[in-house]
Design a protein around this motif. Structure first.
Motif, PDB file in Angstrom:
ATOM      1  N   PRO A   1       1.781   6.783  -7.044  1.00  0.00           N
ATOM      2  CA  PRO A   1       2.683   7.615  -6.269  1.00  0.00           C
ATOM      3  C   PRO A   1       4.146   6.974  -6.491  1.00  0.00           C
ATOM      4  CG  PRO A   1       1.014   6.656  -5.093  1.00  0.00           C
ATOM      5  CD  PRO A   1       0.855   6.183  -6.377  1.00  0.00           C
TER       6      PRO A   1
ATOM      7  N   ASP B   1      -7.493   1.442  -6.584  1.00  0.00           N
ATOM      8  CA  ASP B   1      -7.479   2.867  -5.817  1.00  0.00           C
ATOM      9  C   ASP B   1      -8.741   2.475  -4.913  1.00  0.00           C
ATOM     10  OD1 ASP B   1      -8.190   5.176  -5.487  1.00  0.00           O
ATOM     11  OD2 ASP B   1      -7.768   5.973  -7.270  1.00  0.00           O
TER      12      ASP B   1
ATOM     13  N   LYS C   1       0.837  -1.280   0.188  1.00  0.00           N
ATOM     14  CA  LYS C   1      -0.016  -0.017  -0.128  1.00  0.00           C
ATOM     15  C   LYS C   1       0.851   1.240  -0.008  1.00  0.00           C
ATOM     16  CE  LYS C   1      -3.699   2.277   2.407  1.00  0.00           C
ATOM     17  NZ  LYS C   1      -3.965   2.934   3.728  1.00  0.00           N
ATOM     18  N   ASP C   2       0.630   2.212  -0.912  1.00  0.00           N
ATOM     19  CA  ASP C   2       1.054   3.558  -0.701  1.00  0.00           C
ATOM     20  C   ASP C   2      -0.015   4.544  -0.969  1.00  0.00           C
ATOM     21  OD1 ASP C   2       2.559   5.831  -0.967  1.00  0.00           O
ATOM     22  OD2 ASP C   2       3.521   5.380  -2.932  1.00  0.00           O
ATOM     23  N   GLY C   3      -0.232   5.439   0.269  1.00  0.00           N
ATOM     24  CA  GLY C   3      -1.509   6.170   0.182  1.00  0.00           C
ATOM     25  C   GLY C   3      -2.767   5.503   0.100  1.00  0.00           C
ATOM     26  N   GLU C   4      -3.509   5.821  -0.618  1.00  0.00           N
ATOM     27  CA  GLU C   4      -4.731   5.002  -1.093  1.00  0.00           C
ATOM     28  C   GLU C   4      -4.549   4.101  -2.117  1.00  0.00           C
ATOM     29  OE1 GLU C   4      -7.504   5.074   1.207  1.00  0.00           O
ATOM     30  OE2 GLU C   4      -5.829   6.157   2.483  1.00  0.00           O
TER      31      GLU C   4
END
Length: 166
Positions: free
Chosen positions: A152, A124, A99-102
């Protein structure tokens, strides 16, 4: 004459900038929204949320039977179309879900032949959207359920590493 032109311009400017008075609508036409009408949020996506998949971070898709999730499987099958059979047959080795951010992302490939056929999947969580990038024999092909998901930095680095790996 010049003074009259300036005075006239000033009067026009003042009237043009003055606030409009509310007058009752006496016409029979439909009421049109004004700039002051609040904007109503656009309807939410009709696609099921992917937010519940966030709890699988750090686990492999096969560990959590990710592809047994009927909603997700149907969406991936629809997204890949005729290429879905190859996807299922060649999904033998996999990375843990990251996971990176959302954005959730993970990688899968054909066992012992990752260079031949590998998949980079992004989910997403905010806008329930799926993107799959299939790298078959070094040639990438992208499948987008909706919009292209922006990567990202961490996701972009993982994608580049996957793309270049054998």
């Amino acid at each position: 004459m010049f003074n009259k032109l300036i005075a006239f311009s000033l009067i026009v400017f003042v009237f043009a900038c003055s606030p409009k008075k509310d007058t009752p609508n006496t016409s029979n036409s439909e009421e049109k929204p004004s700039a002051e009408t609040p904007i109503v949020d656009a309807p939410k996506s009709d696609k099921p949320s992917l937010k519940s998949l966030e709890s699988y971070v750090g686990k492999k898709p096969s560990e959590v039977q990710l592809f047994d999730n009927a909603d997700l499987t149907q969406r991936i099958e629809k997204l890949l179309g005729a290429d879905y059979a190859d996807f299922k047959a060649d999904w033998n080795e996999e990375s843990p879900i990251m996971k990176d951010g959302e954005i959730l992302y993970f990688i899968g490939c054909k066992s012992g032949a990752c260079a031949e056929n590998k998949y980079f999947i992004m989910l997403d969580l905010v806008d329930p959207n799926i993107n799959i990038i299939n790298m078959r024999n070094g040639r990438p092909r992208s499948y987008e359920e909706g919009a292209v998901i922006g990567m990202p930095d961490t996701v972009a680095e993982a994608f580049d590493k996957t793309r270049q790996s054998q």
